[in-house]
Scaffold this active site. Structure first.
Site, short mmCIF file in Angstrom:
data_model
loop_
_atom_site.label_atom_id
_atom_site.label_comp_id
_atom_site.label_asym_id
_atom_site.label_seq_id
_atom_site.Cartn_x
_atom_site.Cartn_y
_atom_site.Cartn_z
N GLY A 184 27.95 -18.78 -6.21
CA GLY A 184 27.89 -19.00 -7.65
C GLY A 184 29.27 -18.87 -8.25
O GLY A 184 30.26 -19.22 -7.62
N CYS A 185 29.35 -18.37 -9.47
CA CYS A 185 30.63 -18.26 -10.15
C CYS A 185 31.63 -17.46 -9.31
O CYS A 185 31.37 -16.32 -8.94
CB CYS A 185 30.45 -17.59 -11.50
SG CYS A 185 32.00 -17.38 -12.40
N PHE A 186 32.78 -18.06 -9.03
CA PHE A 186 33.73 -17.39 -8.14
C PHE A 186 34.40 -16.17 -8.77
O PHE A 186 34.94 -15.34 -8.06
CB PHE A 186 34.77 -18.35 -7.55
CG PHE A 186 35.37 -19.38 -8.47
CD1 PHE A 186 35.56 -19.17 -9.82
CD2 PHE A 186 35.77 -20.61 -7.93
CE1 PHE A 186 36.14 -20.14 -10.64
CE2 PHE A 186 36.35 -21.59 -8.74
CZ PHE A 186 36.53 -21.35 -10.10
N CYS A 194 33.49 -19.37 -15.59
CA CYS A 194 34.55 -20.22 -15.09
C CYS A 194 34.87 -21.35 -16.04
O CYS A 194 35.25 -22.44 -15.62
CB CYS A 194 34.18 -20.76 -13.71
SG CYS A 194 33.57 -19.49 -12.61
#
Length: 226
Positions: free
Chosen positions: A65-67, A18
């Site tokens: 976590g990371c989308f 991201c």
């Protein structure tokens, strides 16, 4: 704290999850622009269903976590029409990636899952959610560390009992030593910047390199099996 340094070779191939360096120059309309945030009375306002959503569709909001990865995992499921990357749970109005990542705003990288309940139920989505995260990690997810990368399930009042029941199932399963993922009230959801939406589709090589380097799937296999 951003991703751990994996290796010089992997760093050359991947971007930090991201990362603002992944920004696209495209000015086209995106799904982030078509699903506006709830009418705002502040970041802690109760979540309001997006006005443009069809009456036959429902929403679920989770942080894993990371989308980018949450989008990738859930958009593959039958009954899910799209997943929107965004921010929720904090105190800052109109948060940006830079603010959420580098300041203590309380916001999580979250994802709003839009789904057809006649095909997949809310409980099925939440049961599947656990298989996509490490619920034992209170410091973030996989190689992403920091408060914005923590796990959480954001619920409307009518979703809370099902989310809690799903969590109890995991706690009592004996598969993991502990579950630190909270079930929280759903508050205002802010769509993330354009370049984050569908990142895994727009930048597949970099996304796959990041996901492999972060050992997300390897850790999930350790937790849940193949």
């Amino acid at each position: 704290m951003k991703h751990l340094i994996l290796s010089a070779a992997m760093a050359a191939l991947t971007l930090s999850a991201c990362s603002s360096g992944a920004a696209s120059n495209s000015s086209s309309q995106t799904k982030a622009a078509t699903v506006a945030p709830a009418p705002m009375t502040g970041a802690q306002a109760q979540f309001v269903r997006p006005s443009g959503l069809g009456s036959d569709m429902q929403t679920a909001i989770v942080a894993g976590g990371c989308f980018w990865c949450v989008e990738s995992d859930f958009e593959k499921l039958d009954g899910v029409s799209e997943v929107i990357s965004g921010y929720s749970g904090g105190t800052l109005d109109d948060p940006t990636y830079e603010a959420v990542s580098y300041k203590e705003t309380g916001h999580y990288e979250a994802a709003m899952i839009i789904y057809d309940p006649s095909i997949v139920t809310y409980r099925q989505l939440i049961d599947q959610y656990w298989m996509t995260v490490d619920p034992t990690d209170s410091s973030g997810q996989f190689c992403d560390k920091g408060s914005s990368y923590r796990t959480a399930i954001f619920t409307t009042p009518d979703q809370r009992a099902e989310a809690e029941a799903s969590k109890d199932m995991i706690v009592n399963s004996g598969k993991v030593a502990r579950v630190v993922t909270p079930v929280l009230p759903a508050t205002t959801f802010y769509p993330a910047e354009d370049y984050h939406q569908d990142y895994y589709k727009k930048n597949p090589v970099r996304y796959k390199g990041y996901r492999f380097g972060c050992r997300r799937d390897a850790r999930l296999a350790e937790l849940w099996g193949n």
